[in-house]
Design a protein around this motif. Structure first.
Motif, PDB file in Angstrom:
ATOM      1  N   ALA A 108      -6.401  17.003 -36.492  1.00  0.00           N
ATOM      2  CA  ALA A 108      -5.429  17.384 -37.518  1.00  0.00           C
ATOM      3  C   ALA A 108      -4.558  16.206 -37.921  1.00  0.00           C
ATOM      4  O   ALA A 108      -4.171  15.378 -37.075  1.00  0.00           O
ATOM      5  CB  ALA A 108      -4.535  18.501 -36.989  1.00  0.00           C
ATOM      6  N   VAL A 109      -4.243  16.179 -39.221  1.00  0.00           N
ATOM      7  CA  VAL A 109      -3.303  15.195 -39.773  1.00  0.00           C
ATOM      8  C   VAL A 109      -2.408  15.898 -40.773  1.00  0.00           C
ATOM      9  O   VAL A 109      -2.886  16.679 -41.608  1.00  0.00           O
ATOM     10  CB  VAL A 109      -4.047  14.037 -40.472  1.00  0.00           C
ATOM     11  CG1 VAL A 109      -3.069  13.159 -41.252  1.00  0.00           C
ATOM     12  CG2 VAL A 109      -4.805  13.199 -39.458  1.00  0.00           C
ATOM     13  N   VAL A 110      -1.120  15.633 -40.685  1.00  0.00           N
ATOM     14  CA  VAL A 110      -0.148  16.026 -41.714  1.00  0.00           C
ATOM     15  C   VAL A 110       0.573  14.751 -42.124  1.00  0.00           C
ATOM     16  O   VAL A 110       1.212  14.095 -41.296  1.00  0.00           O
ATOM     17  CB  VAL A 110       0.851  17.072 -41.202  1.00  0.00           C
ATOM     18  CG1 VAL A 110       1.924  17.352 -42.263  1.00  0.00           C
ATOM     19  CG2 VAL A 110       0.134  18.368 -40.828  1.00  0.00           C
ATOM     20  N   SER A 111       0.447  14.395 -43.392  1.00  0.00           N
ATOM     21  CA  SER A 111       0.990  13.130 -43.890  1.00  0.00           C
ATOM     22  C   SER A 111       1.976  13.388 -45.016  1.00  0.00           C
ATOM     23  O   SER A 111       1.689  14.155 -45.937  1.00  0.00           O
ATOM     24  CB  SER A 111      -0.158  12.248 -44.399  1.00  0.00           C
ATOM     25  OG  SER A 111       0.331  11.092 -45.049  1.00  0.00           O
ATOM     26  N   LEU A 112       3.155  12.764 -44.934  1.00  0.00           N
ATOM     27  CA  LEU A 112       4.168  12.837 -45.987  1.00  0.00           C
ATOM     28  C   LEU A 112       4.330  11.449 -46.581  1.00  0.00           C
ATOM     29  O   LEU A 112       5.031  10.595 -46.019  1.00  0.00           O
ATOM     30  CB  LEU A 112       5.500  13.342 -45.431  1.00  0.00           C
ATOM     31  CG  LEU A 112       5.563  14.837 -45.094  1.00  0.00           C
ATOM     32  CD1 LEU A 112       5.035  15.109 -43.696  1.00  0.00           C
ATOM     33  CD2 LEU A 112       6.974  15.371 -45.238  1.00  0.00           C
ATOM     34  N   PRO A 113       3.663  11.171 -47.704  1.00  0.00           N
ATOM     35  CA  PRO A 113       3.618   9.790 -48.188  1.00  0.00           C
ATOM     36  C   PRO A 113       4.959   9.224 -48.619  1.00  0.00           C
ATOM     37  O   PRO A 113       5.220   8.035 -48.423  1.00  0.00           O
ATOM     38  CB  PRO A 113       2.627   9.863 -49.363  1.00  0.00           C
ATOM     39  CG  PRO A 113       2.588  11.298 -49.769  1.00  0.00           C
ATOM     40  CD  PRO A 113       2.821  12.077 -48.516  1.00  0.00           C
ATOM     41  N   VAL A 114       5.834  10.047 -49.214  1.00  0.00           N
ATOM     42  CA  VAL A 114       7.127   9.532 -49.642  1.00  0.00           C
ATOM     43  C   VAL A 114       7.948   9.078 -48.438  1.00  0.00           C
ATOM     44  O   VAL A 114       8.613   8.032 -48.472  1.00  0.00           O
ATOM     45  CB  VAL A 114       7.894  10.599 -50.446  1.00  0.00           C
ATOM     46  CG1 VAL A 114       9.304  10.121 -50.758  1.00  0.00           C
ATOM     47  CG2 VAL A 114       7.154  10.934 -51.739  1.00  0.00           C
ATOM     48  N   MET A 115       7.879   9.848 -47.376  1.00  0.00           N
ATOM     49  CA  MET A 115       8.683   9.559 -46.186  1.00  0.00           C
ATOM     50  C   MET A 115       7.976   8.645 -45.194  1.00  0.00           C
ATOM     51  O   MET A 115       8.533   8.313 -44.146  1.00  0.00           O
ATOM     52  CB  MET A 115       9.072  10.880 -45.513  1.00  0.00           C
ATOM     53  CG  MET A 115       9.892  11.763 -46.417  1.00  0.00           C
ATOM     54  SD  MET A 115      10.473  13.248 -45.589  1.00  0.00           S
ATOM     55  CE  MET A 115      11.387  14.014 -46.930  1.00  0.00           C
ATOM     56  N   GLU A 116       6.734   8.284 -45.520  1.00  0.00           N
ATOM     57  CA  GLU A 116       5.941   7.416 -44.657  1.00  0.00           C
ATOM     58  C   GLU A 116       5.831   7.996 -43.244  1.00  0.00           C
ATOM     59  O   GLU A 116       5.978   7.291 -42.247  1.00  0.00           O
ATOM     60  CB  GLU A 116       6.502   6.001 -44.646  1.00  0.00           C
ATOM     61  CG  GLU A 116       6.495   5.353 -46.023  1.00  0.00           C
ATOM     62  CD  GLU A 116       6.977   3.915 -46.016  1.00  0.00           C
ATOM     63  OE1 GLU A 116       7.655   3.507 -45.041  1.00  0.00           O
ATOM     64  OE2 GLU A 116       6.684   3.191 -46.983  1.00  0.00           O
ATOM     65  N   LEU A 117       5.548   9.296 -43.183  1.00  0.00           N
ATOM     66  CA  LEU A 117       5.367   9.996 -41.915  1.00  0.00           C
ATOM     67  C   LEU A 117       3.920  10.453 -41.794  1.00  0.00           C
ATOM     68  O   LEU A 117       3.360  11.007 -42.742  1.00  0.00           O
ATOM     69  CB  LEU A 117       6.280  11.224 -41.837  1.00  0.00           C
ATOM     70  CG  LEU A 117       7.782  10.981 -41.806  1.00  0.00           C
ATOM     71  CD1 LEU A 117       8.523  12.308 -41.863  1.00  0.00           C
ATOM     72  CD2 LEU A 117       8.163  10.198 -40.548  1.00  0.00           C
ATOM     73  N   VAL A 118       3.328  10.215 -40.637  1.00  0.00           N
ATOM     74  CA  VAL A 118       1.979  10.705 -40.353  1.00  0.00           C
ATOM     75  C   VAL A 118       1.996  11.354 -38.978  1.00  0.00           C
ATOM     76  O   VAL A 118       2.226  10.687 -37.960  1.00  0.00           O
ATOM     77  CB  VAL A 118       0.938   9.574 -40.384  1.00  0.00           C
ATOM     78  CG1 VAL A 118      -0.445  10.134 -40.053  1.00  0.00           C
ATOM     79  CG2 VAL A 118       0.921   8.880 -41.741  1.00  0.00           C
ATOM     80  N   TYR A 119       1.771  12.660 -38.952  1.00  0.00           N
ATOM     81  CA  TYR A 119       1.641  13.414 -37.715  1.00  0.00           C
ATOM     82  C   TYR A 119       0.154  13.635 -37.460  1.00  0.00           C
ATOM     83  O   TYR A 119      -0.620  13.904 -38.399  1.00  0.00           O
ATOM     84  CB  TYR A 119       2.321  14.768 -37.826  1.00  0.00           C
ATOM     85  CG  TYR A 119       3.800  14.733 -38.155  1.00  0.00           C
ATOM     86  CD1 TYR A 119       4.754  14.745 -37.142  1.00  0.00           C
ATOM     87  CD2 TYR A 119       4.239  14.718 -39.474  1.00  0.00           C
ATOM     88  CE1 TYR A 119       6.111  14.740 -37.440  1.00  0.00           C
ATOM     89  CE2 TYR A 119       5.588  14.713 -39.784  1.00  0.00           C
ATOM     90  CZ  TYR A 119       6.524  14.714 -38.765  1.00  0.00           C
ATOM     91  OH  TYR A 119       7.866  14.718 -39.063  1.00  0.00           O
ATOM     92  N   SER A 120      -0.260  13.580 -36.192  1.00  0.00           N
ATOM     93  CA  SER A 120      -1.679  13.737 -35.897  1.00  0.00           C
ATOM     94  C   SER A 120      -1.880  14.241 -34.476  1.00  0.00           C
ATOM     95  O   SER A 120      -1.002  14.131 -33.619  1.00  0.00           O
ATOM     96  CB  SER A 120      -2.411  12.407 -36.082  1.00  0.00           C
ATOM     97  OG  SER A 120      -1.910  11.432 -35.181  1.00  0.00           O
ATOM     98  N   ALA A 121      -3.077  14.802 -34.251  1.00  0.00           N
ATOM     99  CA  ALA A 121      -3.441  15.261 -32.917  1.00  0.00           C
ATOM    100  C   ALA A 121      -4.920  15.590 -32.878  1.00  0.00           C
ATOM    101  O   ALA A 121      -5.539  15.872 -33.915  1.00  0.00           O
ATOM    102  CB  ALA A 121      -2.636  16.502 -32.516  1.00  0.00           C
TER     103      ALA A 121
END
Length: 267
Positions: free
Chosen positions: A119-132
């Motif tokens: 899984a990946v959740v990416s917020l491009p404006v905030m430059e956040l990438v969550y993954s597992a």
């Protein structure tokens, strides 16, 4: 039977999310065409469709044996017979996107026989990438994250809508919690995963593409992720929906499940 590699799938999801970000940003704050979906299903824009097309082209080319479930694609029942399936929300939080706010996300998951494994959740404006992955830690920009240690509903910090303060949703008194909301449901789950909030409640039926990726990230960070009845979330189902979503550390989660009604006005 093909041999699947969760880490290889995660690397693919990260690669595609990295490509989706600049494409979405090329539309953000540039007044993309947008319209309301039928049956009050919310807004969609040309950016959603463009990102969806990019994701589908790259993911399905790389894994042609995987099924496909996306908010912005016509549902193909053939996915139900696939061992693995991509579950995608190209832009989760379209309202925020159209309001020129940065709280929108790309949510991409791989599910195997009902369970999310990458899984990946990416917020491009905030430059956040969550993954597992199913066996690895939950990460935020490469650093491991954990849920809070909050154990009581009263006084905790919850990401939820005003619906959750309606007494009809509860078996007894409504918990006195502090609540905020974010447009992206996937981001809400990730904010719980990193301990910035203690729980998230979504008491309406929830679409799988909103929850698949982030539910794995939250559980690998130590949360429980279930429907409002406490039933573990399953993915790639015929309806592609769950009976709401409750995500919280285990003790807090148990209190919410004990106090919530299984559905409005039901015992």
């Amino acid at each position: 039977m093909p041999v699947h590699d969760d880490e290889a799938d995660l690397a693919l999801l990260l690669e595609v999310a990295a490509a989706a970000g600049p494409l979405a940003l090329s539309y953000w704050k540039h007044a993309p065409d947008a319209w309301e979906k039928d049956a009050g299903a919310g807004p969609v824009s040309e950016a959603d469709l463009a990102v969806n097309a990019l994701m589908e082209e790259r993911l399905r080319a790389a894994r042609p044996d995987y099924g496909w479930l996306s908010e912005e694609s016509a549902d193909d029942p053939a996915r139900l017979g696939r061992e693995r399936v991509f579950i995608v929300d190209p832009i989760d939080g379209t309202r925020a996107f159209l309001n020129e706010e940065g709280g929108f996300a790309h949510a991409i998951a791989v599910a195997e026989r009902g369970r999310v494994v990458a899984a990946v959740v990416s917020l491009p404006v905030m430059e956040l990438v969550y993954s597992a992955t199913a066996e690895g830690p939950a990460l935020r920009n490469g650093t491991e994250i954990r849920v809070s240690d909050t154990a009581r509903a009263d006084g905790c910090r919850v990401l939820t809508s005003k619906l959750s303060t309606d007494p009809v949703q509860w078996r007894g008194p409504v918990p006195v919690f502090r609540h905020e909301l974010r447009s992206s449901l996937a981001w809400r789950l990730c904010l719980v995963a990193e301990g910035r909030f203690d729980a998230t409640l979504s008491l309406r039926p929830a679409w799988e593409w909103d929850t698949a990726a982030a539910s794995l990230i939250a559980t690998r960070a130590g949360a429980l992720a279930t429907d409002r009845c406490g039933v573990a979330l399953q993915f790639n189902g015929p309806s592609a929906q769950s009976n709401g979503v409750v995500v919280a550390p285990p003790v807090l989660h148990a209190e919410f499940i004990a106090r919530l009604r299984p559905g409005p006005g039901l015992d």
